[in-house]
Scaffold this active site. Sequence first.
Site, short mmCIF file in Angstrom:
data_model
loop_
_atom_site.label_atom_id
_atom_site.label_comp_id
_atom_site.label_asym_id
_atom_site.label_seq_id
_atom_site.Cartn_x
_atom_site.Cartn_y
_atom_site.Cartn_z
N ASN A 74 -12.21 2.17 4.14
CA ASN A 74 -13.45 1.65 3.60
C ASN A 74 -14.54 1.31 4.45
OD1 ASN A 74 -13.12 -0.98 4.42
ND2 ASN A 74 -11.94 -1.62 2.40
N THR B 35 -14.64 5.60 1.82
CA THR B 35 -14.60 5.06 0.44
C THR B 35 -16.00 4.15 0.48
OG1 THR B 35 -12.85 3.55 0.51
CG2 THR B 35 -12.43 5.51 -0.27
N LEU B 36 -16.75 4.32 -0.46
CA LEU B 36 -17.95 3.52 -0.63
C LEU B 36 -18.13 2.72 -1.89
CD1 LEU B 36 -20.48 6.35 0.66
CD2 LEU B 36 -19.52 4.47 1.86
N LYS C 259 0.76 -1.29 -0.07
CA LYS C 259 -0.03 0.07 0.03
C LYS C 259 0.88 1.23 -0.10
CE LYS C 259 -4.05 -2.14 1.96
NZ LYS C 259 -4.75 -1.89 0.79
N ALA D 248 -18.60 1.51 -5.52
CA ALA D 248 -19.09 2.12 -6.58
C ALA D 248 -20.20 3.14 -6.24
CB ALA D 248 -19.97 1.05 -7.30
N GLY E 49 -19.05 5.84 -4.45
CA GLY E 49 -18.10 7.02 -4.21
C GLY E 49 -17.52 7.06 -2.82
N ASP F 45 -10.68 -5.17 -11.97
CA ASP F 45 -10.03 -5.73 -10.70
C ASP F 45 -10.04 -4.73 -9.89
OD1 ASP F 45 -8.18 -6.47 -9.08
OD2 ASP F 45 -6.58 -6.60 -10.16
N ASP G 158 -5.80 2.23 -3.05
CA ASP G 158 -4.38 3.01 -3.18
C ASP G 158 -4.43 3.98 -4.00
OD1 ASP G 158 -3.41 1.14 -1.33
OD2 ASP G 158 -2.67 -0.24 -2.69
#
Length: 311
Positions: free
Chosen positions: A186, A222-223, A42, A225, A227, A248, A254
């Site tokens: 996430n 972060t969500l 990362k 798809a 956003g 993928d 990252d």
Amino acid sequence: MMPTCEVYVVGSYGVAFWIVGDVPAPGETLLGSGFAFGNGGKGSNQAIGAARLGARCKLLAGVGADKFGDEALELWRAEGVDCSAVRQMAETPTMAGIIILDAAGENRIITDPGANARLTATDVEAFAATWKSPGILLTQLEIPVETAARALAIGKARGLTTILNPAPGRALPKEILADVDILTPNQSEARILLGLGAHDRQADAEIAARLRGLGVGYVVMTLGADGALIAGPDGIIKIASYPVNVVDTTGAGDAFNGALAAGLASGLTLAEAVRRGTAAGALAVTKKLVVPALPEESQISQLMKDRTACA
């Protein structure tokens, strides 16, 4: 974008081996396809992602005194990442990871941290002698927690904007989170930070508010798809996603974090930087392998110009 300050990344490097197929049961052998080998970790991915977007980026990581470590140094030099602080360690292998991709492009990963596990707070202190304020400090959790914590503490004390990408997800002491200006989990990592199950059904906004209550300045969740959302002193802001064909998902986070750091280093507001991060993450999932998928500035600008963000 023209950088106004430097980005300092304290994180990991590793080599990654990909294969497409189902996850085998204990004792089972399955045939896969599409084997590939590439660079990962990362810290390295995020540093390269930021550098490709014009950031002046310096990296502290640990690699082995082996073929993979030598190749890592060549990679960073080629990408314009300052790797003068990287430690190449004898008798310790470079981190390796195995990634299984299913037919939908979702990934399952297992890693051996190798040299990353030997990166210490003392290494951070030596690296910090090169830091200038204003600046951006970005770290993650593929290195020892105490090493990441020391980077955050020094960065906070020096007046840098501190970013923690809490991946892989784990619970953290409150005192570490108090040194974080921007937390970028996430959805599952955010819940794990609170000691909840990765799929706890509380609303994302509520989870983000609880994390802010632990002393974090801003939570940027972060969500996928959907956003991202930003939780800060003025409430919740939703940042829409960009529709793409998913190949993928491995490098999406990252790419997002690298673009976020680069955006802030160029003087963008947090919301503007997050918007560019969502575009970078969207572009990253359209290709296999992480480093080849990290976008250039022109690609992000084109995507933001040509496509209408999802509501």
